[in-house]
Design a protein around this motif. Structure first.
Motif, short mmCIF file in Angstrom:
data_model
loop_
_atom_site.label_atom_id
_atom_site.label_comp_id
_atom_site.label_asym_id
_atom_site.label_seq_id
_atom_site.Cartn_x
_atom_site.Cartn_y
_atom_site.Cartn_z
N LEU A 35 -6.99 -5.44 -17.83
CA LEU A 35 -8.05 -6.38 -17.47
C LEU A 35 -7.96 -6.81 -16.02
O LEU A 35 -8.97 -6.88 -15.32
CB LEU A 35 -8.00 -7.61 -18.40
N LEU A 36 -6.75 -7.08 -15.55
CA LEU A 36 -6.56 -7.48 -14.15
C LEU A 36 -6.95 -6.36 -13.19
O LEU A 36 -7.56 -6.62 -12.15
CB LEU A 36 -5.10 -7.88 -13.90
N ALA A 37 -6.59 -5.15 -13.54
CA ALA A 37 -6.86 -4.02 -12.65
C ALA A 37 -8.27 -3.47 -12.81
O ALA A 37 -8.75 -2.75 -11.95
CB ALA A 37 -5.84 -2.90 -12.90
N GLY A 38 -8.93 -3.81 -13.91
CA GLY A 38 -10.29 -3.32 -14.14
C GLY A 38 -10.33 -1.84 -14.49
O GLY A 38 -11.26 -1.14 -14.08
N THR A 39 -9.34 -1.37 -15.22
CA THR A 39 -9.30 0.04 -15.61
C THR A 39 -9.35 0.17 -17.12
O THR A 39 -9.14 -0.79 -17.85
CB THR A 39 -8.02 0.73 -15.10
N LYS A 40 -9.63 1.39 -17.58
CA LYS A 40 -9.66 1.67 -19.01
C LYS A 40 -8.37 2.33 -19.48
O LYS A 40 -8.14 2.49 -20.66
CB LYS A 40 -10.85 2.56 -19.35
N SER A 41 -7.52 2.71 -18.54
CA SER A 41 -6.27 3.38 -18.87
C SER A 41 -5.09 2.48 -18.50
O SER A 41 -5.00 2.02 -17.35
CB SER A 41 -6.18 4.70 -18.09
N PRO A 42 -4.17 2.23 -19.43
CA PRO A 42 -3.01 1.41 -19.09
C PRO A 42 -2.15 2.05 -18.00
O PRO A 42 -1.59 1.36 -17.16
CB PRO A 42 -2.24 1.28 -20.40
N GLN A 43 -2.07 3.36 -18.00
CA GLN A 43 -1.27 4.05 -16.97
C GLN A 43 -1.86 3.81 -15.59
O GLN A 43 -1.14 3.49 -14.64
CB GLN A 43 -1.21 5.54 -17.27
N ASP A 44 -3.18 3.94 -15.46
CA ASP A 44 -3.84 3.70 -14.18
C ASP A 44 -3.68 2.25 -13.75
O ASP A 44 -3.45 1.95 -12.58
CB ASP A 44 -5.33 4.04 -14.25
N ALA A 45 -3.79 1.34 -14.71
CA ALA A 45 -3.67 -0.08 -14.40
C ALA A 45 -2.29 -0.42 -13.84
O ALA A 45 -2.17 -1.10 -12.82
CB ALA A 45 -3.96 -0.92 -15.64
N VAL A 46 -1.27 0.05 -14.52
CA VAL A 46 0.10 -0.23 -14.06
C VAL A 46 0.34 0.39 -12.70
O VAL A 46 0.93 -0.23 -11.81
CB VAL A 46 1.13 0.25 -15.11
N GLU A 47 -0.14 1.61 -12.50
CA GLU A 47 0.04 2.26 -11.20
C GLU A 47 -0.64 1.47 -10.08
O GLU A 47 -0.05 1.26 -9.02
CB GLU A 47 -0.50 3.68 -11.24
N LEU A 48 -1.86 1.01 -10.32
CA LEU A 48 -2.56 0.23 -9.30
C LEU A 48 -1.84 -1.07 -8.98
O LEU A 48 -1.71 -1.46 -7.82
CB LEU A 48 -3.99 -0.09 -9.77
N ILE A 49 -1.36 -1.74 -10.00
CA ILE A 49 -0.68 -3.02 -9.78
C ILE A 49 0.65 -2.82 -9.06
O ILE A 49 1.00 -3.59 -8.16
CB ILE A 49 -0.53 -3.78 -11.10
N VAL A 50 1.38 -1.79 -9.41
CA VAL A 50 2.65 -1.52 -8.72
C VAL A 50 2.40 -1.15 -7.27
O VAL A 50 3.09 -1.63 -6.36
CB VAL A 50 3.45 -0.41 -9.45
N ARG A 51 1.39 -0.32 -7.01
CA ARG A 51 1.06 0.04 -5.62
C ARG A 51 0.65 -1.21 -4.82
O ARG A 51 1.05 -1.37 -3.67
CB ARG A 51 -0.05 1.08 -5.59
N ASP A 52 -0.15 -2.09 -5.43
CA ASP A 52 -0.56 -3.32 -4.75
C ASP A 52 0.65 -4.20 -4.46
O ASP A 52 0.78 -4.76 -3.37
CB ASP A 52 -1.57 -4.07 -5.60
N TYR A 53 1.56 -4.31 -5.43
CA TYR A 53 2.77 -5.11 -5.24
C TYR A 53 3.59 -4.58 -4.07
O TYR A 53 4.06 -5.35 -3.23
CB TYR A 53 3.59 -5.09 -6.53
N LEU A 54 3.75 -3.27 -4.00
CA LEU A 54 4.52 -2.68 -2.91
C LEU A 54 3.84 -2.89 -1.56
O LEU A 54 4.49 -3.18 -0.56
CB LEU A 54 4.75 -1.19 -3.17
N GLU A 55 2.52 -2.75 -1.52
CA GLU A 55 1.78 -2.98 -0.27
C GLU A 55 1.95 -4.42 0.20
O GLU A 55 2.16 -4.68 1.38
CB GLU A 55 0.29 -2.69 -0.46
N ARG A 56 1.85 -5.36 -0.72
CA ARG A 56 2.02 -6.77 -0.35
C ARG A 56 3.42 -7.02 0.19
O ARG A 56 3.60 -7.76 1.13
CB ARG A 56 1.78 -7.68 -1.56
N SER A 57 4.40 -6.39 -0.43
CA SER A 57 5.78 -6.54 0.02
C SER A 57 5.93 -6.03 1.45
O SER A 57 6.57 -6.68 2.28
CB SER A 57 6.72 -5.78 -0.91
N HIS A 58 5.35 -4.88 1.75
CA HIS A 58 5.45 -4.33 3.10
C HIS A 58 4.73 -5.22 4.10
O HIS A 58 5.21 -5.42 5.21
CB HIS A 58 4.88 -2.90 3.15
N ARG A 59 3.57 -5.77 3.72
CA ARG A 59 2.84 -6.66 4.62
C ARG A 59 3.63 -7.94 4.85
O ARG A 59 3.71 -8.45 5.97
CB ARG A 59 1.46 -6.99 4.05
#
Length: 67
Positions: free
Chosen positions: A18-42
């Motif tokens: 729901l947070l990621a706006g995807t229909k696949s749990p795998q895609d959702a987790v991947e998007l959230i992990v990528r976002d988390y890592l980007e925020r960490s780098h910023r």
């Protein structure tokens, strides 16, 4: 790239989807992990990383003037 399989509680997976706006749990987790890592780098770029703590330690232990 290597793939990893992770099991999650179904409620957690649905909430992530729901947070990621995807229909696949795998895609959702991947998007959230990528976002988390980007925020960490910023954040590191703006505040420094763990090695900067030694440099800043001297400032914290020095008494403040003008009070």
């Amino acid at each position: 790239m290597a793939k990893v399989t992770i099991t999650l509680d179904s409620d957690l997976a649905i909430e992530v989807m729901l947070l990621a706006g995807t229909k696949s749990p795998q895609d959702a987790v991947e998007l959230i992990v990528r976002d988390y890592l980007e925020r960490s780098h910023r954040t590191e770029a703006r505040t420094g990383n763990a090695t900067d703590q030694e440099r800043l330690a001297d400032r914290r232990s020095a008494p403040e003037e003008g009070r």
